[in-house]
Design an enzyme around this catalytic site. Structure first.
Site, mmCIF file in Angstrom:
data_model
loop_
_atom_site.group_PDB
_atom_site.id
_atom_site.type_symbol
_atom_site.label_atom_id
_atom_site.label_comp_id
_atom_site.label_asym_id
_atom_site.label_seq_id
_atom_site.Cartn_x
_atom_site.Cartn_y
_atom_site.Cartn_z
ATOM 1 N N GLY A 11 0.837 -1.210 0.000
ATOM 2 C CA GLY A 11 0.000 0.000 0.000
ATOM 3 C C GLY A 11 0.861 1.245 0.000
ATOM 4 O O GLY A 11 1.870 1.307 0.702
ATOM 5 N N ALA A 22 15.366 10.991 -1.011
ATOM 6 C CA ALA A 22 16.536 10.906 -0.128
ATOM 7 C C ALA A 22 17.494 9.821 -0.604
ATOM 8 O O ALA A 22 18.720 9.994 -0.559
ATOM 9 C CB ALA A 22 16.088 10.627 1.311
ATOM 10 N N ARG A 72 1.247 -5.202 -5.348
ATOM 11 C CA ARG A 72 1.439 -6.360 -4.464
ATOM 12 C C ARG A 72 1.673 -7.541 -5.405
ATOM 13 O O ARG A 72 0.782 -7.912 -6.156
ATOM 14 C CB ARG A 72 0.205 -6.595 -3.596
ATOM 15 C CG ARG A 72 -0.155 -5.394 -2.719
ATOM 16 C CD ARG A 72 -1.293 -5.756 -1.769
ATOM 17 N NE ARG A 72 -2.014 -4.583 -1.292
ATOM 18 C CZ ARG A 72 -1.684 -3.881 -0.217
ATOM 19 N NH1 ARG A 72 -0.650 -4.207 0.493
ATOM 20 N NH2 ARG A 72 -2.412 -2.842 0.164
ATOM 21 N N ASP A 103 5.471 -4.910 6.212
ATOM 22 C CA ASP A 103 6.030 -6.197 6.632
ATOM 23 C C ASP A 103 6.084 -7.238 5.512
ATOM 24 O O ASP A 103 7.065 -7.978 5.399
ATOM 25 C CB ASP A 103 5.299 -6.740 7.873
ATOM 26 C CG ASP A 103 3.813 -6.905 7.671
ATOM 27 O OD1 ASP A 103 3.275 -6.388 6.666
ATOM 28 O OD2 ASP A 103 3.172 -7.562 8.513
ATOM 29 N N GLY A 104 5.060 -7.296 4.670
ATOM 30 C CA GLY A 104 5.065 -8.265 3.567
ATOM 31 C C GLY A 104 6.218 -7.988 2.617
ATOM 32 O O GLY A 104 6.918 -8.915 2.162
ATOM 33 N N THR A 126 4.311 2.686 5.476
ATOM 34 C CA THR A 126 2.917 2.225 5.580
ATOM 35 C C THR A 126 2.179 3.146 6.538
ATOM 36 O O THR A 126 2.746 3.555 7.552
ATOM 37 C CB THR A 126 2.811 0.763 6.071
ATOM 38 O OG1 THR A 126 1.464 0.526 6.518
ATOM 39 C CG2 THR A 126 3.755 0.441 7.204
ATOM 40 N N ASP A 128 -0.089 2.362 8.475
ATOM 41 C CA ASP A 128 -0.631 1.628 9.627
ATOM 42 C C ASP A 128 0.189 1.704 10.916
ATOM 43 O O ASP A 128 -0.318 1.363 11.974
ATOM 44 C CB ASP A 128 -0.810 0.149 9.256
ATOM 45 C CG ASP A 128 -1.935 -0.038 8.255
ATOM 46 O OD1 ASP A 128 -2.802 0.843 8.154
ATOM 47 O OD2 ASP A 128 -1.933 -1.068 7.546
ATOM 48 N N ASP A 130 2.421 -0.335 11.872
ATOM 49 C CA ASP A 130 2.271 -1.690 12.411
ATOM 50 C C ASP A 130 3.555 -2.508 12.315
ATOM 51 O O ASP A 130 3.534 -3.693 12.008
ATOM 52 C CB ASP A 130 1.126 -2.417 11.691
ATOM 53 C CG ASP A 130 1.357 -2.531 10.199
ATOM 54 O OD1 ASP A 130 2.290 -1.876 9.680
ATOM 55 O OD2 ASP A 130 0.613 -3.273 9.534
ATOM 56 N N ARG A 155 -17.530 16.527 13.580
ATOM 57 C CA ARG A 155 -17.998 17.049 14.867
ATOM 58 C C ARG A 155 -18.920 18.258 14.663
ATOM 59 O O ARG A 155 -19.954 18.383 15.328
ATOM 60 C CB ARG A 155 -16.827 17.400 15.770
ATOM 61 C CG ARG A 155 -17.259 17.734 17.172
ATOM 62 C CD ARG A 155 -16.080 18.009 18.069
ATOM 63 N NE ARG A 155 -15.419 16.805 18.559
ATOM 64 C CZ ARG A 155 -15.935 15.964 19.447
ATOM 65 N NH1 ARG A 155 -17.156 16.146 19.913
ATOM 66 N NH2 ARG A 155 -15.269 14.921 19.867
ATOM 67 N N MET A 170 -8.728 3.359 8.732
ATOM 68 C CA MET A 170 -7.993 2.163 8.340
ATOM 69 C C MET A 170 -7.275 1.525 9.531
ATOM 70 O O MET A 170 -7.038 2.189 10.543
ATOM 71 C CB MET A 170 -7.011 2.488 7.219
ATOM 72 C CG MET A 170 -7.690 2.498 5.853
ATOM 73 S SD MET A 170 -6.526 2.746 4.518
ATOM 74 C CE MET A 170 -7.554 2.307 3.111
ATOM 75 N N ARG A 172 -6.401 -2.799 9.833
ATOM 76 C CA ARG A 172 -7.009 -4.132 9.903
ATOM 77 C C ARG A 172 -6.599 -4.858 11.166
ATOM 78 O O ARG A 172 -7.395 -5.521 11.801
ATOM 79 C CB ARG A 172 -6.602 -4.966 8.678
ATOM 80 C CG ARG A 172 -7.445 -4.680 7.468
ATOM 81 C CD ARG A 172 -6.877 -5.369 6.268
ATOM 82 N NE ARG A 172 -5.547 -4.854 5.952
ATOM 83 C CZ ARG A 172 -4.891 -5.098 4.830
ATOM 84 N NH1 ARG A 172 -5.428 -5.874 3.931
ATOM 85 N NH2 ARG A 172 -3.710 -4.579 4.604
ATOM 86 N N LYS A 214 -25.731 15.759 26.473
ATOM 87 C CA LYS A 214 -24.885 15.668 25.283
ATOM 88 C C LYS A 214 -25.450 14.597 24.341
ATOM 89 O O LYS A 214 -25.363 13.408 24.636
ATOM 90 C CB LYS A 214 -23.468 15.282 25.743
ATOM 91 C CG LYS A 214 -22.429 15.452 24.687
ATOM 92 C CD LYS A 214 -21.050 15.459 25.323
ATOM 93 C CE LYS A 214 -19.998 15.720 24.284
ATOM 94 N NZ LYS A 214 -19.423 14.561 23.707
HETATM 95 O O1 F6P Z 1 -1.625 -1.514 4.704
HETATM 96 C C1 F6P Z 1 -2.192 -0.264 4.616
HETATM 97 C C2 F6P Z 1 -3.673 -0.311 4.368
HETATM 98 O O2 F6P Z 1 -3.975 1.003 4.109
HETATM 99 C C3 F6P Z 1 -4.605 -0.871 5.433
HETATM 100 O O3 F6P Z 1 -4.843 -0.042 6.530
HETATM 101 C C4 F6P Z 1 -5.841 -1.159 4.607
HETATM 102 O O4 F6P Z 1 -6.691 -2.060 5.228
HETATM 103 C C5 F6P Z 1 -5.223 -1.707 3.366
HETATM 104 O O5 F6P Z 1 -3.963 -1.079 3.237
HETATM 105 C C6 F6P Z 1 -5.989 -1.588 2.107
HETATM 106 O O6 F6P Z 1 -5.208 -2.163 1.093
HETATM 107 P P1 F6P Z 1 -5.510 -2.219 -0.463
HETATM 108 O O7 F6P Z 1 -4.682 -1.157 -1.098
HETATM 109 O O8 F6P Z 1 -5.038 -3.570 -0.858
HETATM 110 O O9 F6P Z 1 -6.962 -2.042 -0.651
#
Ligand code: F6P
Length: 320
Positions: A11, A22, A72, A103-104, A126, A128, A130, A155, A170, A172, A214
């Site tokens: 992604g 850079a 990918r 990571d992938g 990324t 995320d 993560d 809001r 986002m 997962r 509220k």
């Molecule tokens: O890995 C980053 C991410 O943005 C995730 O948060 C999201 O679920 C996913 O990619 C969506 O991926 P794709 O581009 O395959 O739809």
């Protein structure tokens, strides 16, 4: 090492261009040639690459997405795919490869290094956040700020209409975007994949607000925590509040990178080339406590993603 290549994989994330820039500028500084590979590992297997000049990366630091495009690739997960990719690099006398991705992409870079002897350096790109070995990934800060701007807008309209919005962001497997955007946006409830979703508890929080007059609010939901439709249904069944839903989706993946992401991408891109210059491969770069670090890919991927439990509890205190 006199010739290297760079690619973006998985992604896209804001700041990837700053990292490519850079890499190119640092390589020029050390008299190393850089090839830019199109569409990640898929393009690498096809030999889709071109020599990059300083000028090719001018006017890119502020741009979201990736000028090299990304993909990918399932073929690269096979040994044959990786062999083809290695042949493409050897044919051009390229010995090192900078992989900007998650990571992938790093798993692929590790196999590539061990099987084919190509010196690989991973740069974490990324939204995320993560990856356990680095405090931050490139793109996270921009994505959080994009989500935050949307929450601010939501809001306004929610409070005007006495509504509660469930906004899906986002993430997962990792609730970092939800947690940071939720805390900074003053969300009443933050739902993350790392914590069980307790609908009774959420309803109680919202009812408590209602008891003091509220009737509007923000529930930030990480996509991996629970299905949006389920959250809406369960909350509607438990409270008398009026709900709306919004999915932010790919809006979070684009946009001009923030200062944080540009600086991080620039620092990590520099370190990646310096490692290749010294013939080091099979490693990733990252940042810990403000310092740029590098470590073997296997070691880095074995470090579990750290959920910021303290921040999560602090956000709960503020929503009371
Ligand atoms: O890995 C980053 C991410 O943005 C995730 O948060 C999201 O679920 C996913 O990619 C969506 O991926 P794709 O581009 O395959 O739809």
């Amino acid at each position: 090492m006199k010739r290297i290549a760079v690619l973006t994989s998985g992604g896209d994330a804001p700041g990837m261009n700053a990292a490519i820039r850079a890499v190119v500028r640092t390589a020029k500084y050390h008299d190393i040639e850089v090839y830019g590979v199109e569409r990640g590992y898929a393009g690498l297997i096809e030999g889709d690459m071109r020599l990059l000049s300083r000028h090719d990366v001018s006017d890119t630091i502020q741009r979201g997405g990736t000028i090299l495009r990304t993909a990918r690739s399932t073929e690269f997960t096979t040994e044959e795919g990786r062999e083809k990719a290695a042949e493409q690099l050897s044919a051009k006398g390229i010995e090192g490869l900078v992989v900007i991705g998650g990571d992938g992409s790093f798993r692929g870079a590790n196999a590539f290094y061990h099987e084919c002897g190509i010196k690989t350096v991973g740069v974490p790109g990324t939204i995320d956040n993560d990856l356990g070995y680095t405090d931050r990934t490139i793109g996270f800060d921009t994505a959080v700020n994009t989500a935050l701007a949307a929450i601010n807008n939501l809001r306004d309209t929610m409070s005007s209409h006495d509504r509660v919005v469930i906004v899906e962001v986002m993430g997962r497997h990792c609730g970092a975007i939800a947690l940071h955007a939720g805390l900074a946006g003053g969300a009443e409830v933050i739902l993350v994949p790392e914590r069980k979703v307790d609908y009774d508890e959420i309803a109680e929080v919202l009812d408590r607000g209602e008891a003091v007059g509220k009737r509007s609010g923000i529930v930030v939901l990480a996509e991996g925590a629970a299905p949006l439709a389920e959250v809406e249904r369960e909350l509607k069944a438990r409270t008398s509040l009026s709900f709306r839903t919004t999915v932010l989706g790919y809006i979070q993946r684009g946009g001009s990178p923030t200062m944080e992401d540009r600086v991080l991408a620039s620092r990590l891109g520099i370190r990646a080339v310096e490692l290749l210059k010294d013939d080091v491969g099979g490693v990733v770069v990252g940042v810990r406590g403000g310092k740029v670090v590098d470590l073997p890919i296997e070691e880095a991927l074995a470090i579990p993603v750290r959920f910021e439990a303290e921040l999560y509890e602090e956000a709960k205190i503020l929503s009371l």
